[in-house]
Design a protein around this motif. Sequence first.
Motif, short mmCIF file in Angstrom:
data_model
loop_
_atom_site.label_atom_id
_atom_site.label_comp_id
_atom_site.label_asym_id
_atom_site.label_seq_id
_atom_site.Cartn_x
_atom_site.Cartn_y
_atom_site.Cartn_z
N GLU A 182 24.67 41.34 43.89
CA GLU A 182 24.49 41.60 42.46
C GLU A 182 25.73 42.25 41.85
O GLU A 182 25.65 43.11 40.98
N GLY A 183 26.91 41.86 42.35
CA GLY A 183 28.17 42.35 41.83
C GLY A 183 28.63 43.69 42.38
O GLY A 183 29.66 44.22 41.94
N TYR A 184 27.90 44.24 43.34
CA TYR A 184 28.27 45.56 43.89
C TYR A 184 29.62 45.46 44.61
O TYR A 184 29.79 44.62 45.49
N PRO A 185 30.59 46.32 44.25
CA PRO A 185 31.95 46.14 44.79
C PRO A 185 32.26 46.88 46.10
O PRO A 185 33.38 46.77 46.59
N TYR A 186 31.31 47.61 46.66
CA TYR A 186 31.61 48.45 47.82
C TYR A 186 30.88 47.97 49.08
O TYR A 186 29.90 47.25 49.02
N GLU B 33 36.87 44.02 61.74
CA GLU B 33 37.53 43.93 63.05
C GLU B 33 36.58 43.42 64.13
O GLU B 33 37.01 42.93 65.17
N ARG B 34 35.30 43.53 63.89
CA ARG B 34 34.29 43.10 64.87
C ARG B 34 33.60 41.80 64.45
O ARG B 34 32.55 41.44 64.97
N GLY B 35 34.17 41.13 63.46
CA GLY B 35 33.62 39.85 63.02
C GLY B 35 32.37 39.99 62.16
O GLY B 35 31.65 39.01 61.95
N ALA B 36 32.13 41.18 61.67
CA ALA B 36 30.95 41.44 60.83
C ALA B 36 31.38 41.58 59.38
O ALA B 36 32.57 41.71 59.07
N TYR B 37 30.39 41.57 58.48
CA TYR B 37 30.64 41.65 57.05
C TYR B 37 29.71 42.68 56.43
O TYR B 37 28.52 42.74 56.77
N PRO B 38 30.23 43.52 55.50
CA PRO B 38 29.36 44.47 54.79
C PRO B 38 28.52 43.71 53.76
O PRO B 38 28.99 43.40 52.67
N GLU B 39 27.29 43.39 54.11
CA GLU B 39 26.43 42.49 53.33
C GLU B 39 26.21 42.93 51.90
O GLU B 39 26.05 42.10 51.01
N GLN B 40 26.19 44.23 51.63
CA GLN B 40 25.91 44.64 50.25
C GLN B 40 27.12 44.46 49.33
O GLN B 40 26.97 44.44 48.12
N LYS B 41 28.31 44.27 49.91
CA LYS B 41 29.49 44.03 49.08
C LYS B 41 29.31 42.67 48.40
O LYS B 41 29.12 41.65 49.05
N GLY B 42 29.32 42.70 47.07
CA GLY B 42 29.12 41.48 46.31
C GLY B 42 27.66 41.24 45.93
O GLY B 42 27.37 40.38 45.10
#
Length: 184
Positions: free
Chosen positions: A64-68, A53-62
């Motif tokens: 090395e395949g991490y899904p969260y 909602e704030r134009g940011a991205y959860p960097e650890q998602k993806g």
Amino acid sequence: GVKMIIIKTEEEIKKMQVAGKVLSDVHHKLRDFIKPGVKTIEIDRFVENYLRERGAYPEQKGYEGYPYSICASVNDEICHGFPKKQVLKSGDLVKVDMCVNLNGAISDSCWAYVVGASTPEVDNLMAVTKKALYLGIEQAQVGNRTGDIGHAIQAYVEAQGYSVVRDFIAHGIGPSIHEEPFFA
């Protein structure tokens, strides 16, 4: 291999500060969100929605395949726990670790939250770790070495009857999640 610390420009540092503000804000919102009955997977969804909602991205998602979007470690789990359908109960201690990417700048942190009513044991652990954090920060100054930070933290926590986990160390952050320096 050759170790290289990537020195950030003033502009990159300012962008990282803005990403850090979003990171801090979502952690502050989690203070009210995390309560008995909440599942760690719900924390994951809350964080991802808040960031997007704030134009940011959860960097650890993806990564090395991490899904969260976060790591959620409960009680004796040290770190890097996977969010799941585990229901939090009063007295639990949950550590929420996340990386925020905002416009290419990354910030990273892990905060610990007491779920519901605390216990004297958890209160003491939280007080010792908070004091250790600030003792480490005091050592982060020109002329000191990364080992000075670790020494200040380790000396204090061991004097309080706790120990440090040597398998998990601090690291730099920047255009990538894990950068030099890696703190021993």
